[in-house]
Write a protein that holds these residues in place. Structure first.
Motif, short mmCIF file in Angstrom:
data_model
loop_
_atom_site.label_atom_id
_atom_site.label_comp_id
_atom_site.label_asym_id
_atom_site.label_seq_id
_atom_site.Cartn_x
_atom_site.Cartn_y
_atom_site.Cartn_z
N ALA A 178 0.14 0.70 -10.95
CA ALA A 178 -1.27 1.09 -10.81
C ALA A 178 -2.15 0.22 -11.70
O ALA A 178 -3.23 -0.24 -11.27
CB ALA A 178 -1.44 2.56 -11.16
N ARG A 179 -1.71 -0.02 -12.91
CA ARG A 179 -2.51 -0.81 -13.84
C ARG A 179 -2.54 -2.29 -13.45
O ARG A 179 -3.59 -2.95 -13.50
CB ARG A 179 -1.98 -0.61 -15.26
N THR A 182 -4.64 -2.72 -10.19
CA THR A 182 -6.06 -2.56 -10.51
C THR A 182 -6.61 -3.80 -11.19
O THR A 182 -7.69 -4.31 -10.85
CB THR A 182 -6.27 -1.33 -11.40
N VAL A 185 -6.90 -6.82 -8.72
CA VAL A 185 -8.11 -6.78 -7.90
C VAL A 185 -9.32 -7.21 -8.73
O VAL A 185 -10.15 -8.02 -8.29
CB VAL A 185 -8.32 -5.36 -7.34
N ARG A 186 -9.40 -6.70 -9.95
CA ARG A 186 -10.56 -7.00 -10.80
C ARG A 186 -10.61 -8.48 -11.18
O ARG A 186 -11.70 -9.09 -11.23
CB ARG A 186 -10.48 -6.14 -12.05
N LEU A 242 -0.26 2.10 -3.53
CA LEU A 242 -1.22 1.79 -4.59
C LEU A 242 -2.03 0.54 -4.26
O LEU A 242 -3.23 0.47 -4.53
CB LEU A 242 -0.49 1.60 -5.92
N THR A 246 -6.09 0.50 -3.99
CA THR A 246 -6.90 -0.36 -4.86
C THR A 246 -7.61 -1.47 -4.10
O THR A 246 -8.52 -2.11 -4.63
CB THR A 246 -6.02 -1.01 -5.95
N TYR A 248 -5.95 -4.15 -2.99
CA TYR A 248 -5.28 -5.42 -3.29
C TYR A 248 -4.69 -6.01 -2.02
O TYR A 248 -3.96 -5.35 -1.29
CB TYR A 248 -4.17 -5.20 -4.32
N GLN A 291 -3.40 8.72 -5.36
CA GLN A 291 -4.83 8.76 -5.69
C GLN A 291 -5.05 9.39 -7.06
O GLN A 291 -5.89 8.93 -7.84
CB GLN A 291 -5.57 9.54 -4.60
N LEU A 294 -4.12 6.88 -9.76
CA LEU A 294 -5.17 5.87 -9.95
C LEU A 294 -6.38 6.44 -10.66
O LEU A 294 -7.03 5.75 -11.45
CB LEU A 294 -5.58 5.27 -8.61
N GLU A 298 -8.24 4.84 -13.96
CA GLU A 298 -9.67 4.53 -14.03
C GLU A 298 -10.38 5.30 -15.12
O GLU A 298 -11.40 4.87 -15.65
CB GLU A 298 -10.32 4.84 -12.67
#
Length: 312
Positions: A178-179, A182, A185-186, A242, A246, A248, A291, A294, A298
């Motif tokens: 998850a990390r 995330t 994507v960022r 995931l 996200t 991705y 969900q 995640l 966040e």
């Protein structure tokens, strides 16, 4: 026992491991149901003096043991997963609360060890753990089973599969995935790498796992009871799920070193007919669990103390 729901009295519950991944959800659920909750201070509960246990157990109608370790030395695992349940049983007997207080202990599906592909592990099957973690959890369960058989305590040991949800440790595969997804994507990373993701696991939403603990506390359910989804899914489903959530769209490779724990037990699925037959129903899907996971990522940084491996 049928596990039929009983009237829920106003009462006080001692929760061990209340600050952990599942413990926090159990505490929230208890309070939402109107129960008062008592939480011991941080520290080694196996070494706490009897006077402390006198205070903790005074006036309680239930004890939920959500404490334990999934990693560490054999000595650390034994202390957390076997000696703590033994201490709880001793203190309940010493304080005279064993007949009036219901004990709910969180055990682990790792106690079953390896099973054939397609097989659903049932509570009455032999337990053959393959890891020090599984062996230490089985030792605690055996102690509780013996106390139940002898009538020295009322309670249930819940053999959990792989809970997923908000607050899961960054050291678990789902927590790390998850990390990393995330962040990918960022930051625009085109590739994310994991170890082999082909092992099949029984994943259950952590909220359902916590609800099962409350159900065991407030019903006549007793003995060893499996808690899971009853389905075996490839670990890849968790990572792909995931990635979809996200957004991705890069490559997900499986060329990193794998977990030896995952390789030891390539397949896991729990027979949950006993749990469902007691009147319990699962409320959440795998997508719900992802969900929730995640949302926890966040919400803020992971608690480094919550680093338990998920592939039990």
């Amino acid at each position: 026992m049928t596990g039929a729901p009983l009237p829920v009295p106003a009462g006080l519950v001692l929760v061990l491991g209340a600050r952990g991944f599942l413990g926090t959800q159990i505490v929230a659920g208890l309070r939402a149901m109107g129960w008062d909750v008592r939480v011991p201070p941080p520290g080694d509960l196996t070494a706490a003096p009897g006077a402390d246990w006198n205070r903790w157990l005074d006036g309680v109608s239930g004890v939920i043991n959500a404490a334990g370790r999934t990693g560490g030395s054999p000595g650390e695992l034994t202390r957390a997963n076997a000696l703590l349940p033994a201490r709880v049983l001793e203190e309940l007997a010493r304080t005279g609360g064993n007949g009036d207080v219901k004990l709910v202990h969180l055990a682990s599906a790792a106690e079953y060890g390896a099973v054939p592909e397609g097989h659903a592990s049932a509570e009455d099957e032999p337990a053959r753990p393959l890891s020090p973690y599984g062996a230490s959890k089985l030792a605690g369960t055996v102690l509780i089973e013996e106390a139940l058989r002898s009538g020295r305590v009322r309670g249930a040991a819940l053999r959990l599969t792989n809970p997923l949800g908000a607050g899961i440790g960054a050291g678990t595969l789902p927590g790390r995935a998850a990390r990393e997804l995330t962040a990918a994507v960022r930051e625009g990373h085109p590739t994310v790498r994991f170890g082999p993701l082909g092992a099949r696991r029984d994943f259950v939403d952590a909220r359902d796992a916590a609800r099962a603990a409350l159900h065991a506390l407030t019903s006549d359910l007793s003995g060893v009871v499996n808690v899971g989804s009853g389905q075996a899914r490839p670990v890849r489903d968790v990572v792909d799920g995931l990635a979809a959530l996200t957004g991705y769209r890069g490559r997900i490779l499986e060329d990193a070193p794998g977990s030896p724990r995952s390789g030891d037990v390539p397949y896991q699925r729990a027979d949950i007919s006993r749990l469902l037959g007691s009147g319990f129903t699962l409320r959440h899907s795998l997508d719900d669990a992802l969900q929730s996971l995640l949302s926890g990522v966040e919400a803020g940084p992971a608690d480094p103390r919550r680093s338990e491996p998920i592939l039990r």
